[in-house]
Design a protein around this motif. Structure first.
Motif, PDB file in Angstrom:
ATOM      1  N   ASN A  60       0.823  -1.215   0.000  1.00 34.85           N
ATOM      2  CA  ASN A  60       0.000   0.000   0.000  1.00 34.85           C
ATOM      3  C   ASN A  60       0.854   1.261   0.000  1.00 34.85           C
ATOM      4  O   ASN A  60       0.550   2.228  -0.698  1.00 34.85           O
ATOM      5  CB  ASN A  60      -0.946   0.003   1.194  1.00 34.85           C
ATOM      6  CG  ASN A  60      -2.054  -1.017   1.051  1.00 34.85           C
ATOM      7  OD1 ASN A  60      -2.357  -1.471  -0.042  1.00 34.85           O
ATOM      8  ND2 ASN A  60      -2.644  -1.395   2.162  1.00 34.85           N
ATOM      9  N   LYS A  61       1.936   1.255   0.769  1.00 34.62           N
ATOM     10  CA  LYS A  61       2.819   2.420   0.801  1.00 34.62           C
ATOM     11  C   LYS A  61       3.489   2.628  -0.551  1.00 34.62           C
ATOM     12  O   LYS A  61       3.622   3.764  -1.017  1.00 34.62           O
ATOM     13  CB  LYS A  61       3.870   2.260   1.896  1.00 34.62           C
ATOM     14  CG  LYS A  61       3.299   2.449   3.278  1.00 34.62           C
ATOM     15  CD  LYS A  61       4.350   2.316   4.348  1.00 34.62           C
ATOM     16  CE  LYS A  61       3.723   2.471   5.726  1.00 34.62           C
ATOM     17  NZ  LYS A  61       4.712   2.363   6.796  1.00 34.62           N
ATOM     18  N   ASP A  64       0.918   4.148  -2.860  1.00 35.06           N
ATOM     19  CA  ASP A  64       0.746   5.577  -2.589  1.00 35.06           C
ATOM     20  C   ASP A  64       1.907   6.381  -3.153  1.00 35.06           C
ATOM     21  O   ASP A  64       1.709   7.459  -3.726  1.00 35.06           O
ATOM     22  CB  ASP A  64       0.632   5.824  -1.078  1.00 35.06           C
ATOM     23  CG  ASP A  64      -0.670   5.313  -0.483  1.00 35.06           C
ATOM     24  OD1 ASP A  64      -1.614   5.054  -1.271  1.00 35.06           O
ATOM     25  OD2 ASP A  64      -0.733   5.161   0.758  1.00 35.06           O
ATOM     26  N   LYS A  68       1.726   9.319  -6.001  1.00 32.38           N
ATOM     27  CA  LYS A  68       2.269  10.663  -5.811  1.00 32.38           C
ATOM     28  C   LYS A  68       3.257  11.007  -6.923  1.00 32.38           C
ATOM     29  O   LYS A  68       3.268  12.136  -7.421  1.00 32.38           O
ATOM     30  CB  LYS A  68       2.960  10.765  -4.457  1.00 32.38           C
ATOM     31  CG  LYS A  68       2.003  10.808  -3.291  1.00 32.38           C
ATOM     32  CD  LYS A  68       2.747  10.878  -1.970  1.00 32.38           C
ATOM     33  CE  LYS A  68       1.792  10.817  -0.799  1.00 32.38           C
ATOM     34  NZ  LYS A  68       2.520  10.811   0.489  1.00 32.38           N
TER      35      LYS A  68
END
Length: 111
Positions: A60-61, A64, A68
């Protein structure tokens, strides 16, 4: 958390339980305390669960971070196109001024 991640989590926990249960049964593990066998299986299930949650968290990180980076890339691309348009307009304006000045200079010299 996506459905796929949840399914992987459940599969990891169930497979760790079956692995520990079959491994202990195969080697005819006979504990003196009857609570030790379920405790081993439970601890392996918790270990597999936390490991899979950690992997899901890392995924998930990374997702993300990728989102970005894509947003910054889009913003940079838009800014570059805007700058390109402004520079092109400035160059066209400067070119027309130079053309007018050359025309005016030639007109004064030949008349």
């Amino acid at each position: 958390m996506e459905t796929r991640d949840t399914v992987f989590l459940v599969v990891m926990i169930l497979s760790s339980f079956l692995l520990s249960f079959e491994w202990l049964r195969r080697f005819t593990y006979k504990p003196t305390n009857p609570f030790i066998d379920p405790l081993i299986s439970l601890s392996i299930m918790i270990l597999a669960g936390t490991l899979s949650l950690m992997l899901i968290s890392i995924n998930n990180k990374l997702q993300d971070f990728e989102d970005k980076m894509e947003a910054k890339d889009r913003a940079l691309r838009v800014n570059m196109e805007s700058s390109e348009t402004k520079i092109e307009e400035s160059m066209n304006e400067l070119s027309s001024k130079v053309d007018n000045a050359v025309y005016e200079f030639n007109r004064r010299n030949y008349h």
